[in-house]
Design a protein around this motif. Structure first.
Motif, mmCIF file in Angstrom:
data_model
loop_
_atom_site.group_PDB
_atom_site.id
_atom_site.type_symbol
_atom_site.label_atom_id
_atom_site.label_comp_id
_atom_site.label_asym_id
_atom_site.label_seq_id
_atom_site.Cartn_x
_atom_site.Cartn_y
_atom_site.Cartn_z
ATOM 1 N N ASP A 156 40.424 42.735 10.572
ATOM 2 C CA ASP A 156 40.205 41.870 9.417
ATOM 3 C C ASP A 156 41.222 42.185 8.328
ATOM 4 O OD1 ASP A 156 38.862 39.816 8.099
ATOM 5 O OD2 ASP A 156 37.652 41.254 6.966
ATOM 6 N N SER A 157 41.421 43.455 8.057
ATOM 7 C CA SER A 157 42.411 43.862 7.062
ATOM 8 C C SER A 157 43.807 43.405 7.471
ATOM 9 C CB SER A 157 42.411 45.384 6.901
ATOM 10 O OG SER A 157 41.174 45.843 6.427
ATOM 11 N N LEU A 158 44.142 43.632 8.715
ATOM 12 C CA LEU A 158 45.465 43.275 9.197
ATOM 13 C C LEU A 158 45.714 41.777 9.140
ATOM 14 C CD1 LEU A 158 45.963 45.620 12.266
ATOM 15 C CD2 LEU A 158 47.209 45.620 10.126
ATOM 16 N N ARG A 159 44.717 41.005 9.517
ATOM 17 C CA ARG A 159 44.876 39.549 9.518
ATOM 18 C C ARG A 159 45.168 39.038 8.107
ATOM 19 N NH1 ARG A 159 41.166 38.786 12.654
ATOM 20 N NH2 ARG A 159 39.430 38.601 11.187
ATOM 21 N N LYS A 160 44.402 39.545 7.136
ATOM 22 C CA LYS A 160 44.597 39.098 5.752
ATOM 23 C C LYS A 160 45.915 39.619 5.171
ATOM 24 C CE LYS A 160 39.669 38.586 4.784
ATOM 25 N NZ LYS A 160 38.506 39.048 4.009
ATOM 26 N N LEU A 161 46.241 40.873 5.476
ATOM 27 C CA LEU A 161 47.512 41.420 4.999
ATOM 28 C C LEU A 161 48.693 40.688 5.623
ATOM 29 C CD1 LEU A 161 47.308 45.310 4.722
ATOM 30 C CD2 LEU A 161 48.077 43.695 2.988
ATOM 31 N N ILE A 167 45.599 41.914 -2.730
ATOM 32 C CA ILE A 167 46.543 42.571 -1.826
ATOM 33 C C ILE A 167 46.424 44.088 -1.948
ATOM 34 C CG2 ILE A 167 48.983 42.916 -1.292
ATOM 35 C CD1 ILE A 167 49.473 40.046 -2.183
ATOM 36 N N CYS A 168 46.294 44.586 -3.179
ATOM 37 C CA CYS A 168 46.143 46.028 -3.382
ATOM 38 C C CYS A 168 44.860 46.547 -2.718
ATOM 39 C CB CYS A 168 46.145 46.361 -4.868
ATOM 40 S SG CYS A 168 47.765 46.152 -5.640
ATOM 41 N N MET A 169 43.774 45.771 -2.814
ATOM 42 C CA MET A 169 42.535 46.168 -2.154
ATOM 43 C C MET A 169 42.706 46.205 -0.637
ATOM 44 S SD MET A 169 39.517 44.193 -4.260
ATOM 45 C CE MET A 169 38.277 44.794 -3.104
ATOM 46 N N GLY A 212 36.917 49.896 6.592
ATOM 47 C CA GLY A 212 37.593 48.634 6.331
ATOM 48 C C GLY A 212 37.318 48.115 4.941
ATOM 49 N N ILE A 213 37.363 46.801 4.752
ATOM 50 C CA ILE A 213 37.277 46.192 3.440
ATOM 51 C C ILE A 213 35.953 45.455 3.289
ATOM 52 C CG2 ILE A 213 39.760 45.902 3.275
ATOM 53 C CD1 ILE A 213 39.379 43.023 4.071
ATOM 54 N N THR A 237 36.199 40.170 0.200
ATOM 55 C CA THR A 237 37.582 40.240 -0.264
ATOM 56 C C THR A 237 38.382 39.117 0.374
ATOM 57 O OG1 THR A 237 37.450 42.626 -0.449
ATOM 58 C CG2 THR A 237 39.657 41.670 -0.394
ATOM 59 N N THR A 238 39.029 38.302 -0.456
ATOM 60 C CA THR A 238 39.774 37.155 0.062
ATOM 61 C C THR A 238 41.185 37.199 -0.457
ATOM 62 O OG1 THR A 238 39.084 35.776 -1.805
ATOM 63 C CG2 THR A 238 37.707 35.726 0.172
ATOM 64 N N PHE A 239 42.022 36.444 0.236
ATOM 65 C CA PHE A 239 43.410 36.321 -0.230
ATOM 66 C C PHE A 239 43.695 34.848 -0.476
ATOM 67 C CE2 PHE A 239 47.882 35.493 0.543
ATOM 68 C CZ PHE A 239 48.413 36.318 -0.423
#
Length: 298
Positions: free
Chosen positions: A204-209, A279-281, A291-292, A296-298
């Motif tokens: 999930d983190s990787l996909r959003k980053l 992005i920092c989160m 994870g996050i 948390t959204t981007f």
């Protein structure tokens, strides 16, 4: 924006594919760039991705092999970069009809033809005795000997380090030309690292980053293209003898600077505020075991 999800390849497959992409696009860019300028663009992208892969797996490869590959990849990237910048400028002025702009296009085409020379020389040298092919095979063989757990830990650590580097630029809160360029470089580096990821990192983190880095890279890339055109026009102005043509170049450069400024403002409106915090989160989440947060959204 449509983005491609990273894939779960082994270390040898991952780096081998990137090096093979360089090997594939080098002859196309050297011999057939007049048929499709995208060959040069794809070659430059492939070299960047291959260098990122070398940086990641450097500790598992023979030092002389890494040194040789990094040196040659940088030479290819430099030659392809010069040619690609000129391709971008030619595309900008492709449909211009005035006599002065036609003169500018002739100057650009002359420079572009000269930029093809280094690519041809590199391709001829590397293909003459299969130097590049042999070293790609050596990389794949060396990485096949690395354990899955070892590679997984290496990738996770490298991605987290690249994410922290990106966060450091964002948190500096200084937005000028140099910092935008650095932001683009860090986002691009993180993107390439994520594309080399393994299952051990939270998806999930990787996909959003990954989505965030693609967006940053594309937006600042538009600004960068305008700046490149502006700088080239200034360089050309210093060489011309005709006052009339010099005046034309001066006006074009002023227009490009205005367009770059407009793109910069557009990017900052999109980027400032909550998006920076998100992005920092996301970067911090790579160091957290769980994870996050789901919201948390981007």
């Amino acid at each position: 924006m449509k983005t491609c999800a990273p894939t779960d390849l082994s270390a040898s497959q991952s780096l081998g594919k990137r090096l093979s992409d360089v090997q594939q696009f080098l002859p196309l860019a050297a011999k057939h760039a007049d048929e499709d300028c995208e060959y040069v663009h794809q070659l430059r992208v492939a070299t960047r991705e291959a260098i990122a892969g070398l940086d990641l797996y450097e500790d598992r490869l023979p030092s002389q092999l890494v040194k040789w590959l990094r040196r040659e990849l940088k030479r290819i990237r430099s030659a392809a970069g010069e040619a690609r910048d000129l391709d971008v400028m030619l595309a900008y002025y492709e449909n211009c009809k005035t006599s002065r702009l036609k003169k500018l296009k002739r100057c650009l085409k002359k420079q572009r033809a000269q930029a093809q020379g280094p690519l041809k020389k590199i391709q001829k040298r590397l293909s003459s005795d299969r130097r590049l092919s042999n070293r790609i095979v050596a990389c794949v063989v060396a990485l096949d000997l690395a354990s899955a757990d070892e590679v997984s830990a290496m990738v996770e650590s490298h991605v987290a380090e690249a994410a922290r580097s990106l966060a450091a630029v964002i948190q500096a809160r200084k937005i000028d030309h140099d910092s935008l360029h650095m932001l683009r470089k860090r986002a691009k580096h993180l993107r390439y690292c994520i594309e080399l990821q393994q299952e051990s990192i939270p998806n999930d983190s990787l996909r959003k980053l990954y989505s965030a880095t693609c967006s940053i890279q594309k937006s600042i890339g538009l600004i960068h293209d305008r700046v490149v055109v502006s700088q080239y026009l200034l360089k050309l102005r210093r060489k011309v003898c005709s006052k009339r043509f010099e005046s034309c170049l001066k006006k074009l450069r002023r227009k490009e600077k205005c367009l770059a400024k407009r793109e910069r403002k557009k990017f900052l409106r999109w980027f400032n505020g909550d998006r920076q915090e998100s992005i920092c989160m996301l970067t911090e989440s790579l160091d957290a075991p769980k994870g996050i947060p789901a919201n948390t959204t981007f």
